[in-house]
Design a protein around this motif. Structure first.
Motif, PDB file in Angstrom:
ATOM      1  N   ARG A 177       0.862  -1.320   0.002  1.00  0.00           N
ATOM      2  CA  ARG A 177      -0.066   0.133   0.054  1.00  0.00           C
ATOM      3  C   ARG A 177       1.017   1.276   0.113  1.00  0.00           C
ATOM      4  NH1 ARG A 177      -5.581   0.770   2.331  1.00  0.00           N
ATOM      5  NH2 ARG A 177      -5.718   2.893   3.066  1.00  0.00           N
ATOM      6  N   ALA A 178       0.510   2.202  -0.634  1.00  0.00           N
ATOM      7  CA  ALA A 178       1.274   3.518  -0.644  1.00  0.00           C
ATOM      8  C   ALA A 178       0.465   4.708  -1.081  1.00  0.00           C
ATOM      9  CB  ALA A 178       2.347   3.475  -1.939  1.00  0.00           C
ATOM     10  N   ASP A 179       0.851   5.703  -0.640  1.00  0.00           N
ATOM     11  CA  ASP A 179       0.268   7.192  -0.892  1.00  0.00           C
ATOM     12  C   ASP A 179       0.831   7.962  -2.168  1.00  0.00           C
ATOM     13  OD1 ASP A 179      -0.960   9.772  -1.062  1.00  0.00           O
ATOM     14  OD2 ASP A 179      -0.535  10.049   1.114  1.00  0.00           O
ATOM     15  N   LEU A 222      -5.993   7.171 -12.826  1.00  0.00           N
ATOM     16  CA  LEU A 222      -6.422   5.756 -12.101  1.00  0.00           C
ATOM     17  C   LEU A 222      -7.990   5.835 -11.905  1.00  0.00           C
ATOM     18  CD1 LEU A 222      -3.775   5.564  -9.330  1.00  0.00           C
ATOM     19  CD2 LEU A 222      -3.777   4.243 -11.509  1.00  0.00           C
ATOM     20  N   GLY A 223      -8.646   6.941 -12.172  1.00  0.00           N
ATOM     21  CA  GLY A 223     -10.263   6.976 -11.803  1.00  0.00           C
ATOM     22  C   GLY A 223     -10.856   6.792 -12.841  1.00  0.00           C
ATOM     23  N   GLU A 224     -10.348   7.325 -14.247  1.00  0.00           N
ATOM     24  CA  GLU A 224     -11.066   7.213 -15.414  1.00  0.00           C
ATOM     25  C   GLU A 224     -11.083   5.759 -15.917  1.00  0.00           C
ATOM     26  OE1 GLU A 224     -13.010   9.569 -17.109  1.00  0.00           O
ATOM     27  OE2 GLU A 224     -12.730  10.879 -15.356  1.00  0.00           O
ATOM     28  N   PRO A 225     -12.260   5.187 -16.042  1.00  0.00           N
ATOM     29  CA  PRO A 225     -12.276   3.730 -16.513  1.00  0.00           C
ATOM     30  C   PRO A 225     -11.314   3.524 -17.799  1.00  0.00           C
ATOM     31  CG  PRO A 225     -14.547   4.417 -15.775  1.00  0.00           C
ATOM     32  CD  PRO A 225     -13.552   5.648 -15.734  1.00  0.00           C
ATOM     33  N   TRP A 236      -6.418   1.830  -7.041  1.00  0.00           N
ATOM     34  CA  TRP A 236      -6.689   2.278  -5.602  1.00  0.00           C
ATOM     35  C   TRP A 236      -6.847   0.997  -4.644  1.00  0.00           C
ATOM     36  CZ3 TRP A 236      -5.961   6.915  -6.571  1.00  0.00           C
ATOM     37  CH2 TRP A 236      -6.409   7.570  -7.512  1.00  0.00           C
ATOM     38  N   ALA A 237      -6.227   1.583  -3.541  1.00  0.00           N
ATOM     39  CA  ALA A 237      -6.447   0.741  -2.325  1.00  0.00           C
ATOM     40  C   ALA A 237      -8.030   0.287  -2.005  1.00  0.00           C
ATOM     41  CB  ALA A 237      -5.615   1.481  -1.110  1.00  0.00           C
ATOM     42  N   ASP A 238      -8.060  -0.619  -1.215  1.00  0.00           N
ATOM     43  CA  ASP A 238      -9.346  -1.012  -1.190  1.00  0.00           C
ATOM     44  C   ASP A 238     -10.161  -0.147  -0.309  1.00  0.00           C
ATOM     45  OD1 ASP A 238      -8.979  -3.399  -2.379  1.00  0.00           O
ATOM     46  OD2 ASP A 238      -8.702  -4.655  -0.756  1.00  0.00           O
ATOM     47  N   PRO A 249      -6.535  16.352  -4.899  1.00  0.00           N
ATOM     48  CA  PRO A 249      -6.206  15.313  -3.714  1.00  0.00           C
ATOM     49  C   PRO A 249      -5.285  15.366  -2.775  1.00  0.00           C
ATOM     50  CG  PRO A 249      -7.028  14.059  -5.942  1.00  0.00           C
ATOM     51  CD  PRO A 249      -6.667  15.198  -6.242  1.00  0.00           C
ATOM     52  N   ARG A 250      -5.302  15.514  -1.585  1.00  0.00           N
ATOM     53  CA  ARG A 250      -4.142  15.408  -0.705  1.00  0.00           C
ATOM     54  C   ARG A 250      -3.823  14.143  -0.574  1.00  0.00           C
ATOM     55  NH1 ARG A 250      -5.374  20.330   2.390  1.00  0.00           N
ATOM     56  NH2 ARG A 250      -5.981  21.893   0.703  1.00  0.00           N
ATOM     57  N   THR A 251      -4.403  13.074  -0.761  1.00  0.00           N
ATOM     58  CA  THR A 251      -3.971  11.637  -0.612  1.00  0.00           C
ATOM     59  C   THR A 251      -4.329  10.884  -1.793  1.00  0.00           C
ATOM     60  OG1 THR A 251      -4.415  11.922   1.920  1.00  0.00           O
ATOM     61  CG2 THR A 251      -3.996   9.770   0.893  1.00  0.00           C
ATOM     62  N   LEU A 252      -3.594   9.825  -2.031  1.00  0.00           N
ATOM     63  CA  LEU A 252      -3.856   8.906  -3.188  1.00  0.00           C
ATOM     64  C   LEU A 252      -3.552   7.644  -2.871  1.00  0.00           C
ATOM     65  CD1 LEU A 252      -2.623  10.969  -6.695  1.00  0.00           C
ATOM     66  CD2 LEU A 252      -5.099  10.427  -5.702  1.00  0.00           C
ATOM     67  N   LEU A 253      -4.257   7.021  -1.949  1.00  0.00           N
ATOM     68  CA  LEU A 253      -4.006   5.541  -1.664  1.00  0.00           C
ATOM     69  C   LEU A 253      -4.046   4.710  -2.447  1.00  0.00           C
ATOM     70  CD1 LEU A 253      -5.376   5.731   1.819  1.00  0.00           C
ATOM     71  CD2 LEU A 253      -3.085   6.245   1.187  1.00  0.00           C
ATOM     72  N   VAL A 254      -3.121   3.940  -3.018  1.00  0.00           N
ATOM     73  CA  VAL A 254      -3.028   2.782  -4.140  1.00  0.00           C
ATOM     74  C   VAL A 254      -2.425   1.344  -3.585  1.00  0.00           C
ATOM     75  CG1 VAL A 254      -2.789   4.491  -5.873  1.00  0.00           C
ATOM     76  CG2 VAL A 254      -0.697   3.408  -4.724  1.00  0.00           C
ATOM     77  N   SER A 255      -2.902   0.477  -4.208  1.00  0.00           N
ATOM     78  CA  SER A 255      -2.322  -0.865  -4.128  1.00  0.00           C
ATOM     79  C   SER A 255      -1.425  -1.302  -5.262  1.00  0.00           C
ATOM     80  CB  SER A 255      -3.538  -1.953  -4.028  1.00  0.00           C
ATOM     81  OG  SER A 255      -2.893  -3.360  -3.893  1.00  0.00           O
ATOM     82  N   PRO A 256      -0.264  -1.140  -5.109  1.00  0.00           N
ATOM     83  CA  PRO A 256       0.670  -1.178  -6.336  1.00  0.00           C
ATOM     84  C   PRO A 256       0.447  -2.376  -7.154  1.00  0.00           C
ATOM     85  CG  PRO A 256       2.200  -0.458  -4.384  1.00  0.00           C
ATOM     86  CD  PRO A 256       0.652  -0.941  -3.912  1.00  0.00           C
ATOM     87  N   GLY A 257       0.084  -3.733  -6.243  1.00  0.00           N
ATOM     88  CA  GLY A 257      -0.257  -4.800  -7.193  1.00  0.00           C
ATOM     89  C   GLY A 257       0.725  -5.626  -7.709  1.00  0.00           C
ATOM     90  N   GLY A 258       1.946  -5.671  -7.095  1.00  0.00           N
ATOM     91  CA  GLY A 258       3.017  -6.452  -7.755  1.00  0.00           C
ATOM     92  C   GLY A 258       4.029  -5.625  -8.603  1.00  0.00           C
ATOM     93  N   ARG A 259       5.225  -5.943  -8.860  1.00  0.00           N
ATOM     94  CA  ARG A 259       6.080  -5.303  -9.530  1.00  0.00           C
ATOM     95  C   ARG A 259       6.664  -6.214 -10.774  1.00  0.00           C
ATOM     96  NH1 ARG A 259      11.066  -2.629  -7.820  1.00  0.00           N
ATOM     97  NH2 ARG A 259      10.711  -3.284  -5.443  1.00  0.00           N
TER      98      ARG A 259
END
Length: 325
Positions: A114-116, A179-182, A296-298, A312-322
């Motif tokens: 998880r990362a911001d 990340l937000g636009e489908p 996006w993080a869950d 946005p002041r925060t963008l929490l993401v799930s990197p999903g693997g390298r």
């Protein structure tokens, strides 16, 4: 009111606060200023705010005029004509510095659960790339900030490029859109040549700087009336970027726009404008390459904040693997 056309902003759809200040100008008072902007464009394109003593212009043509016409003074944006005095940075070498910095930051994030992105990418890429470009190294964020302030204005970057806050905010808003636009992230990963167009569209629809102040040096006619000499004018860039008279379906993020008409930056060859575009392009490419499953993080969805500077002041993401480097 000058010219007889200006309306008191408190009459624009009942948007005034209890002390007469429109809520859109109160820090943090309006989570979404765009309905207020719409009301101003439609009912009061020239509106006076008596408590602050400022005129609000909200239509694209009027805001563009205020940002470019010599009858409006006391203002500066990266890319404005007076940026011609700034030193010119070598684009090829600078692109390599930005790209290298972006990939280093992206690979650090890729190994985490998880990362911001605001704290760990957007705030590091603009200053880190600039610090490297002017010939320095840093150990942490404070060292980085001191280095940029000390070196950038006298080294080959100039004062505009040394002010990294707008570029950080613009990058955060851009990544929120990517990340937000489908399907947009996947599209840009497969067709990176579209990234500059997506960047310009993000600056139009979600400008990092929503309000820019100017002052008139002579009478100026705008939609709704005439501004007198010496008038303080708030140029609502956020409203102008969604003006339906200028943009088709303005609230929609549309990569097909051939003339996005962003007003955040001017049109000159300012180092800050060059840097911002390179950071957007190489930043997105590095993130999508290092983390092809980035999402996006869950339970998280970005919420823009701020009224003058907004992102946005925060963008929490799930990197999903390298992805292997």
């Amino acid at each position: 009111m000058p010219g007889g056309g200006g309306a008191d902003v408190r009459g624009a759809g009942g948007s005034g606060g209890g002390n007469g200040v429109p809520r859109v100008l109160l820090r943090g008072a309006v989570p979404d200023p765009y309905p207020f902007y719409r009301t101003l464009r439609e009912r009061s394109p020239l509106a006076y705010e008596p408590v602050l003593g400022v005129w609000l212009v909200s239509r694209y043509d009027d805001v563009s005029l205020a940002l470019t016409d010599p009858r409006f003074t006391q203002g500066h944006r990266p890319g404005d004509p007076d940026c011609a005095a700034h030193p010119v940075l070598p684009e090829r070498g600078l692109g390599e510095v930005v790209e290298r910095t972006a990939y280093v930051l992206a690979r650090r994030i890729a190994g985490r659960g998880r990362a911001d992105l605001v704290e760990e990418f957007c705030r590091w890429l603009p200053a880190g790339a600039l610090a490297t470009a002017v010939g320095g190294a840093c150990r942490d964020g404070r060292d980085l900030s001191r280095l940029v302030r000390r070196r950038a204005e006298t080294a080959p970057a100039g004062p505009c490029a040394s002010r990294t806050a707008v570029r950080e905010t613009a990058l955060a808003a851009f990544l929120a859109n990517v990340l937000g636009e489908p399907g947009l992230g996947a599209l840009l990963r497969e067709h990176p040549a579209l990234i500059p167009r997506a960047w310009a569209e993000s600056l139009r629809r979600d400008p990092p700087v929503q309000v820019v102040l100017r002052r008139t040096s002579a009478e100026v006619e705008v939609t709704g009336g005439t501004l007198p000499p010496g008038a303080r004018v708030a140029c609502l860039i956020g409203a102008a970027g969604r003006d339906p008279a200028r943009f088709r379906d303005p609230d929609r993020f549309d990569l097909a726009r051939t003339d996005p008409g962003q007003l955040t930056f001017g049109t000159g060859s300012c180092p800050a404008v060059l840097l911002a575009g390179l950071e957007a392009e190489h930043g997105v490419r590095a993130l999508l390459t290092a983390m092809p499953a980035l999402r996006w993080a869950d339970g998280f969805r970005p919420v823009p904040a701020g009224l003058v500077v907004r992102a946005p002041r925060t963008l929490l993401v799930s990197p999903g693997g390298r992805r292997g480097s």
